[in-house]
Design an enzyme around this catalytic site. Structure first.
Site, PDB file in Angstrom:
ATOM      1  N   GLY A 101      58.354  47.231  36.606  1.00 35.71           N
ATOM      2  CA  GLY A 101      59.507  46.516  37.148  1.00 35.71           C
ATOM      3  C   GLY A 101      59.296  46.007  38.562  1.00 35.71           C
ATOM      4  N   LYS A 154      55.054  45.672  47.125  1.00 34.44           N
ATOM      5  CA  LYS A 154      56.207  45.397  47.990  1.00 34.44           C
ATOM      6  C   LYS A 154      56.990  46.659  48.335  1.00 34.44           C
ATOM      7  CE  LYS A 154      56.766  40.795  45.944  1.00 34.44           C
ATOM      8  NZ  LYS A 154      57.658  39.929  45.145  1.00 34.44           N
ATOM      9  N   PRO A 179      54.094  46.127  32.821  1.00 38.03           N
ATOM     10  CA  PRO A 179      52.858  46.713  33.358  1.00 38.03           C
ATOM     11  C   PRO A 179      52.897  46.944  34.861  1.00 38.03           C
ATOM     12  CG  PRO A 179      52.560  44.371  32.946  1.00 38.03           C
ATOM     13  CD  PRO A 179      53.900  44.741  32.363  1.00 38.03           C
ATOM     14  N   LEU A 180      53.845  46.317  35.554  1.00 42.66           N
ATOM     15  CA  LEU A 180      53.975  46.522  37.000  1.00 42.66           C
ATOM     16  C   LEU A 180      55.172  47.401  37.330  1.00 42.66           C
ATOM     17  CD1 LEU A 180      53.128  42.924  38.278  1.00 42.66           C
ATOM     18  CD2 LEU A 180      51.621  44.928  38.112  1.00 42.66           C
ATOM     19  N   TYR A 206      67.145  38.916  24.412  1.00 41.06           N
ATOM     20  CA  TYR A 206      66.931  38.384  25.758  1.00 41.06           C
ATOM     21  C   TYR A 206      67.899  37.225  26.020  1.00 41.06           C
ATOM     22  CZ  TYR A 206      62.427  40.910  25.766  1.00 41.06           C
ATOM     23  OH  TYR A 206      61.439  41.868  25.698  1.00 41.06           O
TER      24      TYR A 206
END
Length: 349
Positions: A216, A222, A213-214, A61
């Site tokens: 991306g 949205k 979990p969303l 990262y």
């Protein structure tokens, strides 16, 4: 905040964990976020106040910057939190600066310890499979790190089920300390882990940490049918995780999420996270955010308990078809299936 046991270990972790991929903002990871040290201190403080005790990062990262920021932000708090990091991907220009060889794993762990400013890693995870390195070599390296005290527990991430079971079986055969968890990609939009990884988890009593979990941000509410996506979002930046193979199905899922969220006066993201928190085998869901407001919203998901009717609606709109051999098992073997088998097959019976 609810706390859950991580697999067969004695380690207890919060049901939400804080992911730190947004910290650092270097290279390709700048697309996910560019949280600096001061921002990280705020967000880690918010997470601690909410009861989170597990913080997840990786050496890759932002080329190590995320680990450095996490280490600095947790100064003075290290003894009361758990740090998880990962290794596997390329961290240098030399031929052996990648993979799961003993050479790379031990060097990577030493480098992570230095960046994190700590003397041990609580959960050290193999970030991806390495088909060139014998798995017994990799496990022996992890065993060495654990017995030396530099690592407390080991886990895997992004393994297929046969990779996972090969690792577990080899550890048992060689008397190495076995991985206790897997970190997997799992969401309402992407439920492929239910084919084999979740049943393997239940059968082998592993812990499960969930990343993205969303999807991306696709499940944030949205992204709607026949509406332009918000400017500057990760998907518009061509992040590409997860790959969307059925856009209409995605919109159908989001429609149900938004309907349930509006009826409760909460966000669609909170409903998507709450759905995951109630799935079989899930230990902790990793949340991350580009902004403090997004993080505050995600943290409130721990307070939501979905009704059986709400779960049924979400399950139905996102249900995967049974592929072989599971459709055959559903037709011919339903009288002798374990709970691990039924975690996938039962909704189709």
């Amino acid at each position: 905040m609810e706390y859950r046991q991580l697999g067969r270990s004695g380690l207890i972790v919060s049901c939400l964990s804080l992911g730190t991929m947004t910290m650092g903002g270097k290279g390709n990871f700048a697309k996910t976020g560019d949280t600096d040290l001061e921002g990280a201190k705020r967000q880690i403080g918010m997470a601690l106040d909410a009861g989170i005790n597990l913080f997840d990062t990786a050496d890759i990262y932002s080329a190590g910057a995320s680990e450095e920021i996490v280490g600095q932000a947790l100064k003075g708090k290290r003894d009361s939190v758990l740090i998880a990091t990962k290794a596997r991907f390329r961290m240098g220009s030399e031929i052996n600066d990648a993979g799961l060889s003993r050479y790379h794993i031990i060097r990577a762990a030493e480098a992570s310890l230095k960046r994190l400013g700590t003397d041990h890693i609580d959960l050290y995870q193999l970030h991806q499979w390495d088909g060139l390195t014998p798995i017994d070599e990799t496990l022996e390296a992890l065993d060495t790190l654990i017995r030396s005290g530099k690592v407390r527990y080991a886990g895997v991430s992004n393994f297929s089920a046969w990779h996972l079971m090969k690792a577990i079986g080899t550890a048992a055969l060689k008397n190495y300390i076995a991985p206790i968890s897997q970190q997997i990609h799992y969401s309402l939009e992407a439920r492929e882990a239910e084919y084999e990884l979740i049943p393997a988890t239940l059968d082998q009593q592993l812990g499960v940490l969930v990343w993205s979990p969303l999807a991306g941000g696709l499940l944030s509410g949205k992204y709607r049918r026949d509406k332009d996506a918000p400017e500057g979002t990760r998907q518009l930046a061509n992040w590409g995780e997860p790959p969307i193979r059925d856009q209409e199905r995605l919109y159908d899922i989001v429609d149900v999420l938004v309907e349930i969220a509006e009826s409760r006066d909460v966000s669609a993201a909170q409903i998507a996270l709450a759905w995951l928190l109630g799935r079989s085998g899930i230990t902790s869901v990793i949340v991350g955010a580009r902004t403090d407001e997004q993080l505050a919203d995600n943290l409130r998901a721990a307070e939501i308990s979905l009704t059986s009717e709400e779960r049924e609606r979400l399950d139905k709109v996102s249900l995967l078809p049974l592929i072989y051999p599971y459709w055959h098992q559903a037709r011919t073997a339903s009288d002798r299936l374990s709970q691990a088998d039924l975690s996938l097959i039962e909704p189709h019976l």
